[in-house]
Motif scaffolding. Structure first.
Motif, short mmCIF file in Angstrom:
data_model
loop_
_atom_site.label_atom_id
_atom_site.label_comp_id
_atom_site.label_asym_id
_atom_site.label_seq_id
_atom_site.Cartn_x
_atom_site.Cartn_y
_atom_site.Cartn_z
N VAL A 77 65.40 110.91 65.96
CA VAL A 77 64.85 110.06 64.90
C VAL A 77 65.94 109.86 63.86
O VAL A 77 66.44 110.82 63.27
CB VAL A 77 63.61 110.71 64.24
CG1 VAL A 77 63.10 109.82 63.13
CG2 VAL A 77 62.52 110.95 65.27
N GLY B 79 62.37 106.48 65.65
CA GLY B 79 62.55 107.23 66.88
C GLY B 79 63.13 106.37 67.99
O GLY B 79 62.84 105.17 68.08
N ASN C 20 58.93 112.08 63.01
CA ASN C 20 59.47 111.06 62.11
C ASN C 20 59.59 111.54 60.68
O ASN C 20 60.46 111.07 59.94
CB ASN C 20 58.59 109.81 62.15
CG ASN C 20 58.71 109.06 63.46
OD1 ASN C 20 59.62 109.31 64.25
ND2 ASN C 20 57.78 108.15 63.72
#
Length: 244
Positions: free
Chosen positions: A140, A145, A216
């Motif tokens: 990420v 990502g 994330n």
């Protein structure tokens, strides 16, 4: 081997009459014979999973096929794993150099391209052999990502979900039918285990499954504990085999 191809597999720098580099193809076949590795991108991050068949007295807690390149990038490998270690070490140097020079984390694609460039160099010089490994590079970065796959030819491609190694054709067919871009990180972990069970001889245990996630929010790679893998495996078994 056809008579016309005889001898062309002995030198990596010589193309066969039909335009093939046999040594590179042999290296790709090495990857196909390696144990399964999977990468899945979800809306919440990236999942890396691998099947590792440990010997009876081997310490199964040690992961040999999943590596950390930087805090936000991980790698799952299939093929000749010692080659993977060399490529990962090269990627780690690249990642740290990027931080020193630019004062920022390297993009996942930058690392993937760098490893692919390294692999490609070993397809054009005499006296060397290609790397017999493919890598799933997941992470990420500022772009979100992403997952890339490199192979012994020096190719790198981006995927939402991908499997490499033994049984990867069946698993990729499965992923094409059940993967959703809006799935959660937990669902991606369950899907990765279902995919391994789909082709593995062991369809109930978890000691042969290693996993890591990069979410994330934190942008940090974290290896899942045995308890976490067992929890996802229980969900996978409760849902039953994935129908194609």
């Amino acid at each position: 081997m056809l008579p016309a191809a005889a001898g062309y597999d002995r030198a990596i720098t010589v193309f066969s009459p039909d335009g093939r580099l046999y040594q590179v193809e042999y290296a790709i076949e090495t990857v196909r014979r390696g144990t399964l590795a999977i990468g899945i991108k979800s809306k919440d991050g990236v999942v890396l999973a691998a099947e590792e068949r440990a010997k009876k007295l081997q310490v199964h807690t040690m992961t040999q096929k999943i590596f950390q390149v930087d805090e936000h990038i991980g790698v799952a490998a299939a093929g000749y794993i010692p080659d993977a270690r060399i490529q990962v070490d090269h990627a780690r140097v690249m990642a740290q150099s990027n931080r020193l020079v630019y004062d920022e984390a390297a993009d996942v694609e930058t690392i993937a391209k760098n490893i692919a460039d390294l692999a490609q160099q070993f397809t054009q010089y005499a006296g060397v052999r290609p790397y017999g490994v493919s890598l799933i590079i997941g992470g990420v970065d500022r772009n979100g990502g992403s997952i890339f796959v490199t192979d012994p030819s020096g190719t790198y491609l981006a995927y939402n979900a991908i499997a490499i190694g033994a049984g990867s054709d069946q698993v990729n067919d499965l992923l094409e039918k059940v993967y959703r871009e809006d799935m959660s990180l937990d669902d991606a972990c369950v899907l990765a285990i279902q995919a391994i069970y789909h082709v593995s001889e062991d369809k109930s245990g978890t000691k042969h499954i290693k996993m890591a996630v990069i979410d994330n929010k934190s942008r940090k790679m974290r290896r899942l504990t045995e308890e976490e893998v067992a929890k996802y495996a229980e969900i996978a078994r409760s849902r039953g085999p994935v129908t194609q």
